[in-house]
Scaffold this motif. Structure first.
Motif, mmCIF file in Angstrom:
data_model
loop_
_atom_site.group_PDB
_atom_site.id
_atom_site.type_symbol
_atom_site.label_atom_id
_atom_site.label_comp_id
_atom_site.label_asym_id
_atom_site.label_seq_id
_atom_site.Cartn_x
_atom_site.Cartn_y
_atom_site.Cartn_z
ATOM 1 N N PHE A 79 74.597 79.441 -13.670
ATOM 2 C CA PHE A 79 74.393 79.835 -15.358
ATOM 3 C C PHE A 79 74.051 77.732 -15.794
ATOM 4 C CE2 PHE A 79 77.657 82.706 -13.479
ATOM 5 C CZ PHE A 79 76.679 84.141 -13.728
ATOM 6 N N LEU A 80 73.820 78.100 -17.010
ATOM 7 C CA LEU A 80 74.161 76.377 -17.626
ATOM 8 C C LEU A 80 73.801 76.730 -19.567
ATOM 9 C CD1 LEU A 80 74.502 73.706 -17.839
ATOM 10 C CD2 LEU A 80 71.169 73.813 -18.386
ATOM 11 N N GLN A 81 73.250 77.410 -20.202
ATOM 12 C CA GLN A 81 72.990 77.373 -21.804
ATOM 13 C C GLN A 81 73.858 78.426 -21.838
ATOM 14 O OE1 GLN A 81 69.256 77.640 -22.356
ATOM 15 N NE2 GLN A 81 68.595 75.094 -22.460
ATOM 16 N N SER A 82 74.328 79.755 -20.430
ATOM 17 C CA SER A 82 74.983 81.194 -21.044
ATOM 18 C C SER A 82 76.365 80.207 -20.718
ATOM 19 C CB SER A 82 74.086 82.019 -19.620
ATOM 20 O OG SER A 82 73.923 81.436 -18.517
ATOM 21 N N LYS A 83 76.467 79.859 -20.474
ATOM 22 C CA LYS A 83 77.728 79.497 -20.536
ATOM 23 C C LYS A 83 78.381 78.310 -21.361
ATOM 24 C CE LYS A 83 79.445 82.074 -17.277
ATOM 25 N NZ LYS A 83 80.368 83.478 -17.551
#
Length: 329
Positions: A188-192
């Motif tokens: 995860f990156l942008q989704s969190k």
């Protein structure tokens, strides 16, 4: 003992001791200026904080003030590490079953965990600001524990001794961004985006008999727009307890003081207990009806997450957040 932080004194807030009924507070002046500082010297500082808490409860503390929930930051406004697990396998199993996949056998012996956003936590009454509803805005009602310094390689029993505080988190997820990120095979990156912690963190003794086997045996109650959303029991269907989760995180590295370890979305096999996230609810709908019918969250929606003791009293205070559109930079 219950601890919180005021929105003052810089990015790490100002440490306060909070009364058991969450109505009164007193600054920890001369003991520790921030919760991070307290946890870094916990064995020396904790007894002094407990003495201040006892004085507050007895009516003997000096400088007591009424708690304004809006004035509270998250107890740890930022942390060096937030490691979030997925310990409730009914949630994992349903999500995988909805897409025609089985739960790998390893999931029953090896916890799922990822390194989450920790550079800043939203205050428990701060709005959740998101650029677009198309991102699939979701709440995730979870429990967290906070540790002191944890040596590398501890076993689960040893790890449990390093759990000093317990609280709640709304681990915000942007569901429609997750599939493409996971398809990259790198997490995860942008989704969190940023999450919010409960108004206070509490020592395990505050939970009494509800804290057993490094689990919290109480329902976690979520409302959305004033309507009951779910109240699954956090002590039921938890495949890995918090001692095991902390030990997993510390297998190959020590954990610094004030590391936060999350339970993952709380879910029970019994779906009548409701859900702790929209993804869970939508999965139940898909398995039952062939497709989900409930949309993700919209701007203007309000989520409230809270846990109550056997007498119906709030333990950690409420996370109450409105979903709002983020302004352009």
């Amino acid at each position: 003992m219950k601890l919180g932080s005021l929105k003052e004194g810089g990015r790490d807030g100002s440490l306060i001791v909070v009364s058991r009924d969450l109505q009164r507070g007193v600054r920890a002046t001369g003991i520790a200026s921030t919760l991070q500082q307290a946890l870094e010297d916990w064995s020396r500082v904790a007894p002094r904080l407990v003495a201040l808490f006892d004085a507050l409860e007895a009516g003997d503390a000096v400088g007591v003030f009424d708690i304004d929930p809006v004035a509270l930051a998250s107890p740890l406004p930022r942390a060096y590490e937030f490691l979030d697990g997925s310990a409730y396998l009914p949630h994992v199993a349903r999500v995988r079953r909805a897409r025609g996949a089985e739960v790998p056998e390893s999931f029953y012996t090896d916890p799922l965990m990822y390194q989450a956003t920790s550079a800043g936590f939203l205050a428990p009454r701060d709005a959740v600001k998101v650029a677009s509803e198309d991102f699939g805005i979701d709440l995730e009602a979870e429990l967290v524990v906070v540790t002191d310094d944890v040596p590398m390689g501890v076993d689960a029993a040893q790890a449990a001794d390093h759990i000093q505080l317990i609280g709640l988190v709304n681990d915000v997820s942007l569901r429609n961004l997750i599939p493409a990120e996971l398809a990259k095979g790198f997490g995860f990156l942008q989704s969190k985006p940023r999450s919010a912690l409960s108004p206070v963190l509490v020592t395990p003794d505050e939970l009494g008999s509800a804290w057993q086997d490094s689990k919290v045996h109480l329902p976690l109650v979520t409302h959305v727009n004033g309507k009951w959303f779910g109240a699954p029991d956090a002590g039921v269907d938890m495949q890995f307890n918090f001692g095991q989760l902390v030990a997993h995180a510390a297998r190959t590295r020590p954990l610094g003081a004030a590391t936060i370890v999350g339970s993952g979305t709380i879910a029970n096999e019994d779906t009548s207990k409701g859900a702790s996230c929209f993804a869970e609810l939508r999965t139940v709908e898909a398995l039952r009806d062939g497709k989900p019918s409930t949309p993700f969250m919209s701007f203007g929606d309000v989520v409230r997450i809270e846990m109550f003791d056997a007498e119906g009293k709030s333990i950690f205070g409420a996370i109450e957040q409105r979903i709002e559109q983020a302004a352009a930079p």
